[in-house]
Write a protein that holds these residues in place. Structure first.
Motif, short mmCIF file in Angstrom:
data_model
loop_
_atom_site.label_atom_id
_atom_site.label_comp_id
_atom_site.label_asym_id
_atom_site.label_seq_id
_atom_site.Cartn_x
_atom_site.Cartn_y
_atom_site.Cartn_z
N ILE A 89 -33.61 -1.19 -98.71
CA ILE A 89 -34.51 -0.94 -100.10
C ILE A 89 -34.97 0.15 -100.44
CG2 ILE A 89 -36.51 -2.05 -101.45
CD1 ILE A 89 -35.53 -4.78 -100.69
N GLY A 90 -35.47 0.72 -99.15
CA GLY A 90 -36.04 2.13 -99.26
C GLY A 90 -35.04 3.21 -99.70
N LYS A 91 -33.92 2.88 -99.19
CA LYS A 91 -32.64 3.86 -99.38
C LYS A 91 -32.24 3.70 -100.57
CE LYS A 91 -29.79 2.36 -96.18
NZ LYS A 91 -28.52 2.66 -95.42
N PHE A 92 -32.09 2.45 -101.33
CA PHE A 92 -32.06 2.31 -102.56
C PHE A 92 -32.93 3.18 -103.55
CE2 PHE A 92 -30.18 -1.88 -101.31
CZ PHE A 92 -29.13 -1.62 -101.43
N LEU A 93 -34.36 2.96 -103.28
CA LEU A 93 -35.18 3.73 -103.96
C LEU A 93 -35.09 5.10 -103.97
CD1 LEU A 93 -38.28 1.24 -103.31
CD2 LEU A 93 -36.74 1.54 -105.74
N ALA A 94 -34.84 5.45 -102.68
CA ALA A 94 -34.76 7.05 -102.36
C ALA A 94 -33.46 7.70 -103.26
CB ALA A 94 -34.74 7.16 -100.85
N ILE A 123 -30.20 8.02 -91.67
CA ILE A 123 -30.37 6.86 -91.30
C ILE A 123 -29.14 5.86 -91.78
CG2 ILE A 123 -31.61 4.93 -92.24
CD1 ILE A 123 -33.94 6.31 -92.43
N GLY A 124 -28.50 6.12 -92.65
CA GLY A 124 -27.30 5.34 -93.01
C GLY A 124 -26.53 4.67 -91.89
N ARG A 125 -25.93 5.77 -91.25
CA ARG A 125 -25.10 5.39 -89.92
C ARG A 125 -25.75 4.48 -89.03
NH1 ARG A 125 -25.44 11.50 -88.07
NH2 ARG A 125 -25.09 11.71 -90.28
N TRP A 126 -27.05 4.31 -88.93
CA TRP A 126 -27.89 3.39 -87.82
C TRP A 126 -28.58 2.07 -88.68
CZ3 TRP A 126 -27.43 4.73 -83.26
CH2 TRP A 126 -27.04 5.85 -82.86
N SER A 127 -27.87 2.02 -90.03
CA SER A 127 -28.20 0.90 -90.74
C SER A 127 -27.57 -0.43 -90.28
CB SER A 127 -28.11 0.85 -92.13
OG SER A 127 -28.96 2.05 -92.53
N MET A 128 -26.21 -0.16 -89.64
CA MET A 128 -25.63 -1.52 -89.36
C MET A 128 -26.04 -2.49 -88.17
SD MET A 128 -22.99 -1.69 -91.28
CE MET A 128 -21.48 -1.13 -91.89
N ILE A 129 -27.26 -2.01 -87.83
CA ILE A 129 -28.10 -2.69 -86.61
C ILE A 129 -27.69 -4.37 -86.76
CG2 ILE A 129 -30.15 -3.39 -85.47
CD1 ILE A 129 -30.74 -0.42 -85.50
N ASP A 130 -28.17 -4.87 -87.97
CA ASP A 130 -28.19 -6.32 -88.04
C ASP A 130 -26.62 -6.88 -87.90
OD1 ASP A 130 -30.50 -5.34 -89.46
OD2 ASP A 130 -30.69 -7.16 -90.45
N VAL A 131 -25.72 -6.05 -88.63
CA VAL A 131 -24.32 -6.34 -88.57
C VAL A 131 -23.94 -6.47 -86.99
CG1 VAL A 131 -22.06 -5.93 -89.04
CG2 VAL A 131 -24.08 -5.53 -90.74
N PHE A 132 -24.38 -5.25 -86.17
CA PHE A 132 -24.05 -5.24 -84.74
C PHE A 132 -24.50 -6.45 -84.11
CE2 PHE A 132 -23.99 -0.23 -84.98
CZ PHE A 132 -22.79 -0.26 -85.04
N VAL A 133 -25.67 -6.85 -84.37
CA VAL A 133 -26.46 -8.03 -83.70
C VAL A 133 -25.81 -9.39 -83.94
CG1 VAL A 133 -28.27 -9.45 -83.65
CG2 VAL A 133 -28.85 -7.17 -83.58
N VAL A 134 -25.28 -9.32 -85.33
CA VAL A 134 -24.15 -10.57 -85.56
C VAL A 134 -23.08 -10.50 -85.09
CG1 VAL A 134 -23.25 -11.64 -87.59
CG2 VAL A 134 -25.52 -10.88 -87.85
N ALA A 135 -22.63 -9.42 -84.94
CA ALA A 135 -21.16 -9.32 -84.27
C ALA A 135 -21.31 -9.69 -82.80
CB ALA A 135 -20.64 -7.93 -84.54
N ILE A 136 -22.18 -9.13 -82.10
CA ILE A 136 -22.29 -9.37 -80.51
C ILE A 136 -22.61 -10.70 -80.38
CG2 ILE A 136 -23.64 -8.80 -78.74
CD1 ILE A 136 -24.10 -6.00 -79.67
N SER A 161 -22.90 -3.45 -98.29
CA SER A 161 -24.19 -2.75 -98.83
C SER A 161 -24.52 -1.50 -98.36
CB SER A 161 -25.34 -4.01 -98.94
OG SER A 161 -26.51 -3.31 -99.43
N VAL A 162 -24.28 -1.51 -96.94
CA VAL A 162 -24.88 -0.35 -96.29
C VAL A 162 -23.65 0.50 -96.32
CG1 VAL A 162 -24.95 0.58 -93.71
CG2 VAL A 162 -25.96 -1.51 -94.54
N VAL A 163 -22.59 0.19 -96.25
CA VAL A 163 -21.41 1.38 -96.36
C VAL A 163 -21.53 1.92 -97.94
CG1 VAL A 163 -18.90 1.56 -96.80
CG2 VAL A 163 -19.90 0.09 -95.08
N PHE A 164 -21.62 1.09 -98.94
CA PHE A 164 -21.78 1.54 -100.38
C PHE A 164 -23.04 2.60 -100.50
CE2 PHE A 164 -19.80 -2.38 -101.91
CZ PHE A 164 -18.47 -2.00 -101.76
N THR A 165 -23.89 1.87 -99.86
CA THR A 165 -25.37 3.04 -100.08
C THR A 165 -24.92 4.47 -99.05
OG1 THR A 165 -26.49 0.86 -99.70
CG2 THR A 165 -27.68 3.08 -99.61
#
Lengths: 185, 560
Positions: A89-94, A123-136, A161-165
């Motif tokens: 959300i911070g990224k969107f706002l920024a 930050i964009g490239r580190w925003s996939m943490i959630d996805v990584f966790v789910v994948a792992i 969403s991360v990719v689009f941002t």
């Protein structure tokens, strides 16, 4: 850099040269919108489908945060909340702020806005943490009927969403930040 | 670098004004994302399934969002809400059922909560111990008028709707052998199941619906007989004691078994009623007469006691069962000044068994019976079993009996003349025998025998006897020596000679001759020789007492 000087097209590839990336703001806004749209199902739909011997659970991002708080894992809850809610959300706002601020005088100087854009891009490239966790988790926990974790539709949405941002941040031509700024150059 | 840019002013031209150049293609992405999101939402909404309500008496273990509705063990829905009915009499479980399955859930659908269950037949629903209960649903594969309100069952139905087989009604005298879920067996194989028994409207019988699964339903024909196999049966007969146990399950929860005992039965329709016989023997017996055949009821009166005759006792004619005793009553008759009590037994006879064929009517049977009575047919009590004292009524032919006729005017049934049985004699004799056995003083006899044996034991084990035995040998040896001496001295011959001489002398003169005296004295010595020795022994060793005691005991007559 443009070579040779004064040429309208690239002598190497023949593509037109622009002083500013064409339609940069439009593309940024479009990507940002796509990211926002993708973020909606990411927060509504379940991220993880956990089935154990006894029960079957679907957890959304916010639901997971609440669950963690209930279990007393305050730190984990903060990490998940920051990584999955605050940062996107911070990224969107920024980005929205940067787009709006193009060619205007704002409280933040062009330097600060440039820094902001760089931070968002970083930050964009580190925003996939959630996805990584789910994948792992879904790759590791496949113990048949005992315990199985499957990714939910929210994981895909979140990744999109991360990719689009990220694309939105990249589409923003940083030179636009400096346009109209007296401190130019 | 910057210098070069400054130096060379770039050729800046405004962008071409075209639709494509003014609107970025990237706009397609959010549009697509929006469409995709909306499609997803729509799909989710439209796939949401149908909400049905199931009312249960209780909803033990049902959890919102977790408990599933399963059909053939496949989850087809989830419990969304658990509420109460308006009058709080039921728990309403709202289940969201998958859309494509919901169409099949029509009025005939059954729902019950599957819980772990341990019964004689086995353990079921074990999986629910770990996973929690689930709502089990069952419906057939035809799409009917959709229904949204159902009443759940308290327990799993014994017969699933739509299963192929035949439904029958089983009728029994009492419900002891019937319980919900009791097996219906065929040659020991479980082929069906009984549902909960209920009383008939009149309360005289117990009926239970039974279901026999295909393909075994073909085994049920009009000639099929069902009998009770619950519990165990101990029969005591000429073949010894026989214990019959059908199966452990039927031992504990009852059950019936059936068999088509004769060929020629026709197919039966669903809902046909079968009686349950008490035993296989009763079922087999029933084959030889139609249950629905008309019965001829006659009565007979006995002057003697009918103890041992009960309702249901057999009536035999020439050894074959032709009917049974249906009631026993008493009647007071006046014979002169005295009043006598006659015992009346009503006999239900099966015309078919009297030799008239299966289609015989009661009137034909009555005419036949009349003829028989004129020829000397009489009713007589006969012992069927000496040990149990069970009696049966036997129709005997006694051509020399006092002339009598079948009293058709007697009320309530025609009266068959009876003759006295010689049962009483048998009873008297048996009683006499038992009395004498009872009078035997067995206890006293045994007591005194034990006393005697104790005394003998004491004597044999006493020290005196042990001491005497070696000492006995000494006088015996002495005696042997004396005998040898006597033999050596030719004492026998001499004695004989002396005797004959003495006799001769005596016959000659009563005075013995002088020379006889020494012989006489030696003879006296010889005769009295061993006696002092014995007397000494008795005196010295005191063994007269142990001997005298048993002797006295033996001599004494037993105490009365």
């Amino acid at each position: 850099m443009v070579y040779p000087p004064l040429a309208g097209t690239c002598t190497r590839c023949g593509s037109a040269l622009h002083s500013r990336a064409p339609l940069s703001l439009q593309r940024t806004i479009a990507w940002l919108l796509a990211g926002l749209i993708a973020y909606v199902p990411a927060s509504i739909y379940p991220m993880l489908l956990t089935s154990t011997l006894f029960e079957r659970q679907e957890s959304t991002i916010l639901g997971g945060v609440v669950d963690l708080l209930h279990h007393g894992s305050f730190g984990d809850a903060v990490i998940v909340f920051v990584a999955s809610v605050v940062i996107p959300i911070g990224k969107f706002l920024a980005i929205l702020y940067l787009v709006r601020a193009v060619g205007q005088h704002r409280a933040l100087s062009a330097h600060q806005r440039q820094l902001m854009l760089e931070i968002v891009e970083f930050i964009g490239r580190w925003s996939m943490i959630d996805v990584f966790v789910v994948a792992i988790l879904s790759a590791l926990v496949q113990l048949d009927s005992v315990a199985t974790i499957n990714p939910g539709i929210a994981a895909v949405s979140f990744a999109l969403s991360v990719v689009f941002t990220m694309l939105a941040a990249q589409s923003l031509d940083s030179r636009l930040i400096w346009d109209g700024s007296e401190t130019g150059t | 670098m910057t210098n070069r840019i400054e130096a060379a002013e770039p050729d800046i031209r405004p962008m071409r004004q075209g639709l494509m150049s003014r609107i970025s293609l990237v706009w397609l992405v959010p549009v697509l994302a929006l469409v995709a999101s909306l499609a997803l939402a729509w799909q989710n909404y439209s796939d949401r399934g149908v909400l049905i309500e199931i009312g249960f008496k209780n909803a033990t273990g049902v959890e919102v969002g977790k408990t599933q509705l399963r059909y053939r063990d496949v989850s087809v829905g989830t419990v969304e809400r658990v509420t109460f009915s308006e009058d709080l009499s039921q728990v309403i479980v709202q289940v969201r059922v998958e859309k494509d399955i919901a169409a099949f859930i029509d009025a005939d659908a059954l729902f019950w909560v599957e819980r772990p269950q341990v019964s004689v037949r086995g353990v079921s629903g074990l999986g629910t111990v770990l996973s929690g209960v689930y709502v089990n649903g069952f419906w057939d594969a035809t799409i009917g008028e959709p229904e949204h309100r159902f009443t759940g069952l308290g327990a799993a139905p014994l017969v699933r709707p739509g299963s192929r087989g035949i439904s029958i009604v089983l009728r029994a005298r009492n419900g002891n052998q019937l319980s919900a879920g009791a097996p219906i067996l065929y040659k020991g194989i479980r082929v069906g199941v009984m549902e909960a028994p209920s009383l008939t409207a009149s309360g005289s019988d117990v009926v239970s619906n039974g279901f026999i699964e295909a393909p075994y339903d073909a085994l049920v024909t009009s000639a099929t007989r069902f009998w009770d196999t619950s519990g165990f049966e101990v029969s005591f007969g000429a073949g010894g004691v026989k214990l019959d146990v059908e199966s452990l399950a039927s031992l504990l929860e009852g059950g019936v078994t059936f068999e088509t005992l004769v060929s020629g039965g026709g197919p039966v329709e669903t809902g046909v009623t079968f009686p349950i016989y008490e035993s296989e023997a009763a079922a087999r017996k029933s084959l030889f007469h139609d249950e629905n055949a008309e019965l001829l009821t006659v009565a007979t009166e006995f002057g003697e006691s009918v103890g041992g005759l009960v309702v249901g006792s057999e009536v035999r004619f020439r050894g074959i069962k032709v009917g049974e005793v249906s009631e026993l009553t008493m009647r007071v008759v006046k014979s002169g000044a005295k009043r006598a009590v006659l015992l009346r037994a009503a006999l239900q006879l099966r015309p078919g068994n009297l030799g008239l064929g299966q289609d015989a009517t009661t009137n034909e049977a009555l005419v036949l019976l009349q003829d028989y009575v004129v020829q000397g047919l009489r009713a007589r009590l006969t012992s069927a079993n000496i040990l149990t004292g069970e009696l049966i009524v036997e129709l005997v032919e006694l051509p020399k009996a006092k002339a009598a006729v079948l009293d058709l005017s007697a009320k309530p049934y025609p009266l068959v003349p009876s003759v006295d049985a010689n049962l009483s004699d048998l009873t008297a004799t048996a009683e006499g025998v038992f009395k004498r056995i009872n009078a035997l003083k067995v206890e006293e006899l045994i007591a005194s025998a034990i006393g005697v044996l104790d005394s003998v034991n004491g004597l044999v084990a006493s020290d005196g006897v042990k001491a005497v035995l070696p000492e006995l040998t000494a006088p015996l040896a002495e005696a042997r020596v004396i005998l040898a001496e006597l033999r050596g001295a030719g004492a026998g011959a001499r004695v004989n000679a002396t005797r004959s001489a003495a006799e001769g002398a005596a016959s000659g003169s009563r005075q013995p001759p002088q020379n006889c005296r020494p012989w006489q004295s030696s003879l006296k010595n010889l005769r009295s020789g061993p006696r002092p020795c014995w007397q000494a022994m008795v005196k010295n060793h005191g063994w007269s007492r142990p001997v005298s005691t048993p002797c006295a005991t033996l001599a004494r007559p037993p105490k009365p």
